[in-house]
Scaffold this motif. Structure first.
Motif, short mmCIF file in Angstrom:
data_model
loop_
_atom_site.label_atom_id
_atom_site.label_comp_id
_atom_site.label_asym_id
_atom_site.label_seq_id
_atom_site.Cartn_x
_atom_site.Cartn_y
_atom_site.Cartn_z
N VAL A 1 7.20 21.60 -41.21
CA VAL A 1 8.50 20.95 -41.40
C VAL A 1 9.63 21.96 -41.25
CG1 VAL A 1 9.96 19.74 -43.08
CG2 VAL A 1 7.56 19.11 -42.85
N GLU A 2 9.42 23.18 -41.72
CA GLU A 2 10.45 24.22 -41.59
C GLU A 2 10.72 24.53 -40.12
OE1 GLU A 2 11.03 29.00 -42.56
OE2 GLU A 2 9.34 27.91 -43.43
N ILE A 3 9.67 24.67 -39.33
CA ILE A 3 9.83 24.94 -37.89
C ILE A 3 10.49 23.75 -37.21
CG2 ILE A 3 8.58 25.37 -35.74
CD1 ILE A 3 6.38 26.68 -37.57
N HIS A 4 10.04 22.56 -37.55
CA HIS A 4 10.61 21.33 -36.99
C HIS A 4 12.11 21.26 -37.28
CE1 HIS A 4 11.75 17.07 -37.03
NE2 HIS A 4 11.86 17.14 -38.34
N GLN A 5 12.51 21.59 -38.49
CA GLN A 5 13.93 21.53 -38.85
C GLN A 5 14.74 22.55 -38.06
OE1 GLN A 5 15.62 19.44 -40.44
NE2 GLN A 5 14.09 18.23 -41.54
N ALA A 6 14.16 23.72 -37.81
CA ALA A 6 14.87 24.73 -37.01
C ALA A 6 15.10 24.24 -35.59
CB ALA A 6 14.06 26.03 -37.00
N ILE A 7 14.09 23.60 -34.99
CA ILE A 7 14.23 23.05 -33.64
C ILE A 7 15.26 21.93 -33.63
CG2 ILE A 7 13.04 21.81 -31.79
CD1 ILE A 7 10.45 23.26 -32.66
N ARG A 8 15.14 21.03 -34.59
CA ARG A 8 16.06 19.88 -34.66
C ARG A 8 17.51 20.33 -34.88
NH1 ARG A 8 15.86 14.29 -35.43
NH2 ARG A 8 17.35 13.45 -36.92
N THR A 9 17.69 21.30 -35.78
CA THR A 9 19.04 21.81 -36.04
C THR A 9 19.62 22.47 -34.79
OG1 THR A 9 18.50 22.18 -38.37
CG2 THR A 9 20.39 23.37 -37.49
N GLY A 10 18.81 23.27 -34.09
CA GLY A 10 19.28 23.91 -32.87
C GLY A 10 19.63 22.92 -31.79
N ALA A 11 18.82 21.86 -31.65
CA ALA A 11 19.07 20.83 -30.63
C ALA A 11 20.39 20.12 -30.89
CB ALA A 11 17.92 19.84 -30.60
N PHE A 12 20.62 19.76 -32.13
CA PHE A 12 21.85 19.02 -32.43
C PHE A 12 23.08 19.92 -32.45
CE2 PHE A 12 18.94 15.64 -33.67
CZ PHE A 12 19.61 14.53 -33.16
N ALA A 13 22.87 21.21 -32.71
CA ALA A 13 23.99 22.15 -32.61
C ALA A 13 24.46 22.24 -31.16
CB ALA A 13 23.56 23.53 -33.12
N PHE A 14 23.49 22.28 -30.22
CA PHE A 14 23.85 22.31 -28.80
C PHE A 14 24.53 21.01 -28.40
CE2 PHE A 14 22.91 21.26 -24.38
CZ PHE A 14 23.48 22.34 -23.74
N ILE A 15 23.95 19.88 -28.82
CA ILE A 15 24.50 18.58 -28.45
C ILE A 15 25.93 18.43 -28.97
CG2 ILE A 15 24.33 16.11 -29.01
CD1 ILE A 15 22.58 16.89 -26.73
N LYS A 16 26.17 18.91 -30.19
CA LYS A 16 27.52 18.81 -30.76
C LYS A 16 28.53 19.56 -29.90
CE LYS A 16 30.18 19.82 -34.95
NZ LYS A 16 30.13 20.39 -36.34
#
Length: 631
Positions: A13-28
């Motif tokens: 879950v920790e790794i998943h959250q890092a990927i998800r956070t990075g993806a949405f940071a780029f999208i933003k």
């Protein structure tokens, strides 16, 4: 149903959250950049072409952005759940990954139907809807080009330092670029690919409806509404095809997904028969409707032949790696060049049949019919990045080897299907561009185009060189961004005590930020050139020169897109073929050469190649929009 699945242990879950956070940071940040461009472009369209152009432009952009957001959300929810399901087996994992892809696929086609229907009810003249295609093109340019730079900068940086210099496996948690690499799978291959096909669908329906206005005397309003109905038939077929893809423990995933594709194609052809027989009441148009999806599938299969590790070209390419990286690169480029022949012949035959039985309207209906099955095509394509992410999470979380074997098998199916869908995307983009070309000729009142005219020849030269320049910019951008990434990974490996031994945690966020900043910066100049080229040529040299530009850009753009995509796919699968134990397997000289070939091929197949789809459609829609101002 995806959210209900177990995401696994705390580390996953920790790794998943890092990927998800990075993806949405780029999208933003990407969406903020798009928003600024929209705020600048909307008033210009209002003052030059009127309120309908501005409204349709904003609606097209909004729906394309929304589709990308939904797809990104589902892909980043499904990756960790796919990895955890792989503990049980491949069938359970594939079902989650493919369901996430299906959400993306059906969102794209569904929002397009909603958007085009709403706008046509608001502005019942198809010529007022061209802004819809331009809005979606603008978003696709940012998503495909910017996302492609992001993902390949991270991928190349991670591979060159991790695999070749440090000798650590792919997706090893000690590699600082590994999170950025996994983020890139989502922003480039999910969000970017969805925006690409959203643009094609939007533009081909607008073009077909615009051409249909010239046939109202023959078919009535059905000539205008018909393309949207035909697209809807394919969407229904895609829904059925997606639900038909059921993978059990005893079944073959590749076969199951292909069967879903073939069923969708067959149902679309059947629906096209009923459409032309009972709605348009002109059976000659059935052949035009039928040839679209059939040609798309055939082009995909032709691309698969040259990129699958089960076929002779890739196996010969893997053998050439035994003599070094130079021969690998030479042979990979040769495969890409040869791979252009069959798709061009198939596309030419489709154009001939469609035009023979329906003129330009038949050509447009053929493109609509082909793109109507993109719901399942996107589902198949978006499945791959989810499976790839699942493998990365399994590696970083230290899951048992048998779990990684399952995710590798999922990734292999995704790579094989990606070759098919990339070929389909390019063929669909080419037919879309041809439909827009026909609509431009009608709007610019060009009865014929004189190839001996110096203005047309100048336009052909300018249009022909655009894909080369655009591709060069894309490859340069990836090279520069990868250079920054390589230096950062080396720095962390050098300066963080215990990182090589796995006793310290790398600064993943720093690498994510590098990819994000560089990707958005590097895409500015190519985007401006793509938008301004048709405007400058049209107003300076006239409508015939602009027609030449459109033709030259389409021809060289399609050839370059096929060459780059298939070369890259061949290098990628040659590497995987060696990693499966052939020609010495991992850690052999052949594998080192294949990794270099794959590194060269990454920006070919995932940045420059797919971005050309956007380029030769974008110049066509810009030309169509400004045509009334040129006459």
């Amino acid at each position: 149903s995806i959210k209900k699945e177990d995401p696994g242990d705390e580390k996953m879950v920790e790794i998943h959250q890092a990927i998800r956070t990075g993806a949405f940071a780029f999208i933003k940040r990407e969406y903020t950049s798009v928003g600024i461009v929209l705020l600048i472009g909307a008033p210009i369209l209002w003052f030059t072409l009127g309120l309908p152009a501005m409204v349709t432009f904003l609606v097209g952009a909004f729906f394309s952005l929304l589709a990308g957001f939904v797809g990104m959300n589902e892909a980043t929810l499904a990756n960790v759940r796919t990895a955890n399901a792989a503990r049980k087996g491949a069938a359970e994992a594939i079902q989650i990954a493919f369901s996430a892809g299906a959400i993306m696929g059906l969102t794209v086609v569904g929002l397009n139907l909603v958007g085009i229907t709403f706008l046509f009810l608001l502005f019942p003249d198809p010529e007022l809807l061209t802004g819809y295609g331009l809005g979606s093109s603008l978003v696709a340019l940012f998503a495909r080009f910017g996302g492609g730079i992001y993902t390949k900068a991270a991928d190349v940086g991670a591979d060159l330092v991790g695999k070749l210099e440090e000798g650590i496996p792919e997706d090893d948690p000690r590699n600082p670029a590994v999170i950025a690499d996994n983020v890139g799978d989502n922003v480039g291959d999910v969000c970017g690919m969805g925006s690409d096909l959203f643009e094609s669908e939007a533009e081909v329906m607008v073009a077909a409806m615009a051409i249909g206005t010239t046939l109202v005397g023959q078919f009535g309003a059905r000539a205008i509404v018909g393309p949207v109905l035909l697209f809807a038939i394919g969407v229904v077929a895609s829904v059925i095809g997606i639900y038909f893809v059921k993978v059990s423990r005893s079944s073959n995933a590749y076969t199951a997904i292909n069967n879903g594709n073939y069923l969708t194609c067959a149902l679309t052809v059947l629906g096209g028969f009923l459409f032309t027989r009972y709605y348009l009441q002109d059976m000659s148009l059935f052949w035009a409707v039928m040839v679209g999806p059939v040609a798309g599938v055939l082009v995909g299969l032709a691309s698969e032949y040259y990129t699958s590790d089960e076929r002779k070209p890739v196996q010969m390419l893997a053998a050439s790696a035994e003599t070094g990286a130079a021969t690998t690169i030479i042979d990979g480029m040769a495969i890409g060049m040869k791979s252009t022949v069959l798709p061009i012949i198939i596309t030419a035959a489709a154009v001939l049949i469609a035009y023979r039985f329906g003129g330009f309207f038949g050509l447009a209906l053929s493109a609509v019919s082909m793109l109507s099955i993109s719901g399942i095509t996107i589902a198949v394509d978006a499945y791959g990045p989810v499976a790839d992410n699942a493998g990365g999470i399994a590696e970083m979380a230290g899951l048992p080897e048998e779990v990684r074997e399952v995710t590798d098998a999922l990734d292999s199916v995704g790579n094989s299907m990606a070759a098919v869908t990339k070929g389909f995307d390019i063929s669909a983009a080419a037919l879309t561009a041809l439909s827009l070309f026909a609509a431009y000729a009608s709007a610019a009142r060009l009865e014929s185009i004189d190839l001996l005219s110096p203005y047309v020849i100048i336009g052909l030269f300018i249009g022909g060189v655009l894909p080369f320049f655009f591709s060069a910019q894309a490859l340069d951008a990836v090279g520069r961004a990868a250079g920054y990434m390589i230096e950062e990974v080396r720095r962390q490996m050098r300066e963080i005590p215990g990182l090589r031994e796995g006793k310290a945690k790398p600064d993943y966020a720093r690498c994510v930020d590098i990819s994000t900043r560089v990707a958005l910066k590097e895409m500015v100049i190519p985007s401006i050139i793509a938008l301004l080229s048709p405007i400058v040529v049209g107003f300076v040299l006239g409508t015939e020169a602009l027609a030449g530009l459109l033709g030259g850009c389409l021809l060289t753009g399609m050839l370059m897109a096929l060459f780059l995509a298939n070369s890259g796919g061949a290098w990628d699968n040659a590497k995987k073929y060696i990693e499966a134990g052939n020609h010495g397997g991992k850690n052999s000289p052949a594998h080192a050469a294949a990794v270099i070939g794959d590194t060269v091929g990454d920006p070919f197949k995932d940045t420059a190649g797919p971005s050309l789809n956007i380029l030769f459609k974008l110049v066509q829609i810009v030309a169509l929009i400004i045509a009334p101002l040129l006459v």
